[in-house]
Scaffold this active site. Structure first.
Site, short mmCIF file in Angstrom:
data_model
loop_
_atom_site.label_atom_id
_atom_site.label_comp_id
_atom_site.label_asym_id
_atom_site.label_seq_id
_atom_site.Cartn_x
_atom_site.Cartn_y
_atom_site.Cartn_z
N LYS A 118 52.15 -22.92 51.10
CA LYS A 118 52.46 -21.95 51.95
C LYS A 118 52.12 -21.99 53.18
O LYS A 118 51.94 -20.99 54.08
CB LYS A 118 51.82 -20.51 51.21
CG LYS A 118 51.99 -20.15 49.76
CD LYS A 118 53.44 -20.75 49.41
CE LYS A 118 54.70 -19.66 49.50
NZ LYS A 118 56.01 -20.28 48.85
N HIS A 150 51.71 -31.98 48.76
CA HIS A 150 50.78 -30.88 48.89
C HIS A 150 49.40 -31.61 48.48
O HIS A 150 48.27 -30.67 48.33
CB HIS A 150 51.03 -29.74 47.97
CG HIS A 150 52.01 -29.03 48.18
ND1 HIS A 150 52.32 -28.41 49.66
CD2 HIS A 150 52.94 -28.29 47.57
CE1 HIS A 150 53.50 -27.76 49.86
NE2 HIS A 150 53.69 -27.46 48.52
N SER A 199 51.04 -14.98 51.51
CA SER A 199 52.33 -15.69 51.34
C SER A 199 52.31 -15.99 49.82
O SER A 199 53.03 -15.63 48.89
CB SER A 199 52.54 -16.84 52.02
OG SER A 199 53.92 -17.42 51.86
S1 PPS Z 1 55.69 -23.88 49.50
O1 PPS Z 1 56.11 -23.19 48.33
O2 PPS Z 1 54.30 -24.33 49.28
O3 PPS Z 1 56.48 -25.11 49.57
O4 PPS Z 1 55.84 -22.84 50.73
P1 PPS Z 1 55.93 -23.27 52.35
O5 PPS Z 1 57.34 -23.81 52.67
O6 PPS Z 1 54.90 -24.28 52.64
O7 PPS Z 1 55.76 -21.93 52.91
C1 PPS Z 1 56.57 -20.76 52.75
C2 PPS Z 1 56.29 -19.91 54.03
O8 PPS Z 1 56.79 -20.46 55.13
C3 PPS Z 1 57.84 -19.45 55.73
N1 PPS Z 1 58.76 -20.00 56.36
C4 PPS Z 1 59.22 -19.82 57.82
N2 PPS Z 1 58.56 -19.12 58.72
C5 PPS Z 1 59.14 -19.07 60.02
N3 PPS Z 1 60.07 -19.61 60.23
C6 PPS Z 1 60.84 -20.22 59.33
N4 PPS Z 1 62.04 -21.14 59.62
C7 PPS Z 1 60.30 -20.66 58.11
N5 PPS Z 1 60.75 -21.04 56.91
C8 PPS Z 1 59.70 -20.89 55.98
C9 PPS Z 1 58.05 -18.51 54.54
O9 PPS Z 1 58.78 -17.21 55.09
C10 PPS Z 1 56.84 -18.50 53.89
O10 PPS Z 1 55.93 -17.70 54.62
P2 PPS Z 1 55.90 -15.98 54.33
O11 PPS Z 1 54.44 -15.61 55.16
O12 PPS Z 1 55.75 -15.75 52.74
O13 PPS Z 1 57.14 -15.36 54.84
#
Ligand code: PPS
Length: 287
Positions: free
Chosen positions: A44, A99, A129
């Site tokens: 996340k 991860h 998240s």
């Molecule tokens: S995972 O399941 O661990 O692979 O998730 P991960 O991709 O690490 O994290 C998901 C969060 O990243 C946000 N996200 C973004 N934020 C801003 N801009 C872009 N383009 C973007 N892409 C992914 C996603 O919305 C999750 O955060 P939260 O706070 O839940 O919205």
């Protein structure tokens, strides 16, 4: 909160997506090549966002691959059960995600020239998240108690172990020329500048127009519009996105809408204690 799990060398993994074999393969048998690029995060922290950016950089800003190949196949997780099959299909340079904490990472990395991109995020926003994300995971028993999510995080009971141990393990190699470190918050504040820095680290020369294209296609809204960017192909028996969106909010500071003052103060106390030997400061510590 709980999930079907097993321990591997002191770290918790999911029986649904990992196995002793997949972890042992990644750690001991998987051959790292000099031109490999690893996208490393604690869950996340912006993992999929970085995959999107890196793939666009790899293809000089051309979004064709991003719009036709599911994100989890473009840069698969090297610890996953599915990795052995997926890695055989990757084209060079390979972009691979993980991860894992450093001590469980592929042994053959140490003698390679492969590069690591490590993205970290304000841990309070990670908790928020995760709180929503685990509701979509079939193998998680989630509840609606936010305090449980904080305890779970602070006690390191989650998949991949403790966030504190993760960051400390990777920061051991922060002076290494193969290691690039960035925050989710920097990506939010200055995506273009971050893309330029990433290109420099990767030795990739893009034109201004190509950089613009990387920036445009990796925005939160572009990724929301692209079915290949949010695991839409993954079976609902694993991730059920009717229960929550993978691309949920994409902002920094949402923790302020979730933590009480007491919860935040308690978190800060544990955080300061656990981070004091790292000798690094992060912008969110001033928030
Ligand atoms: S995972 O399941 O661990 O692979 O998730 P991960 O991709 O690490 O994290 C998901 C969060 O990243 C946000 N996200 C973004 N934020 C801003 N801009 C872009 N383009 C973007 N892409 C992914 C996603 O919305 C999750 O955060 P939260 O706070 O839940 O919205």
């Amino acid at each position: 909160m709980s999930f079907e799990q097993f321990m591997y060398k002191g770290v918790r993994f999911s029986t649904k997506i990992h196995s002793e074999d997949s972890l042992s393969f990644e750690e001991n048998e998987f051959e790292v090549f000099d031109d490999d690029v690893f996208n490393i995060t604690y869950p996340k922290s912006g993992t999929n966002w970085m995959i999107e950016i890196l793939n666009l950089i790899k293809h000089n800003g051309d979004a064709t691959i991003s719009q036709t190949v599911p994100i989890n196949q473009r840069s698969p997780w090297c610890e996953a059960i599915t990795f052995k099959d997926q890695v055989a299909k990757l084209t060079h340079p390979r972009f691979i995600t993980s991860h894992l904490p450093y001590h469980l990472f592929a042994k053959s990395f140490s003698t390679s020239k492969a590069k690591i991109i490590y993205t970290i995020r304000n841990p309070k926003d990670i908790i928020v998240s995760l709180f929503y994300f685990v509701k979509t995971l079939s193998f998680f028993k989630a509840n609606n108690n936010f305090q449980d999510s904080i305890d779970y995080f602070l006690q390191g009971k989650g998949m991949y172990g403790s966030w504190f141990d993760h960051i400390k393990s990777w920061m051991q190699i922060k002076g290494d020329s193969r290691f690039f470190f960035i925050t989710y918050e920097e990506l939010l504040k200055d995506r273009r500048g971050s893309v330029v820095r990433l290109c420099k680290f990767l030795g990739k020369e893009l034109t201004d127009a190509q950089i613009d294209s990387v920036v445009e296609h990796s925005s939160f809204n572009s990724m929301k519009e692209n079915k290949m960017s949010y695991w839409s192909d993954v079976k609902s028996e694993i991730v059920d996105q009717t229960k929550g969106s993978f691309l949920r909010k994409g902002v920094s500071g949402d923790w302020k809408n979730h933590f009480t003052v007491a919860q935040s103060e308690h978190f800060d106390k544990v955080y300061q204690e656990r981070m004091k030997d790292l000798n690094m400061s992060f912008y969110w510590e001033q928030e």
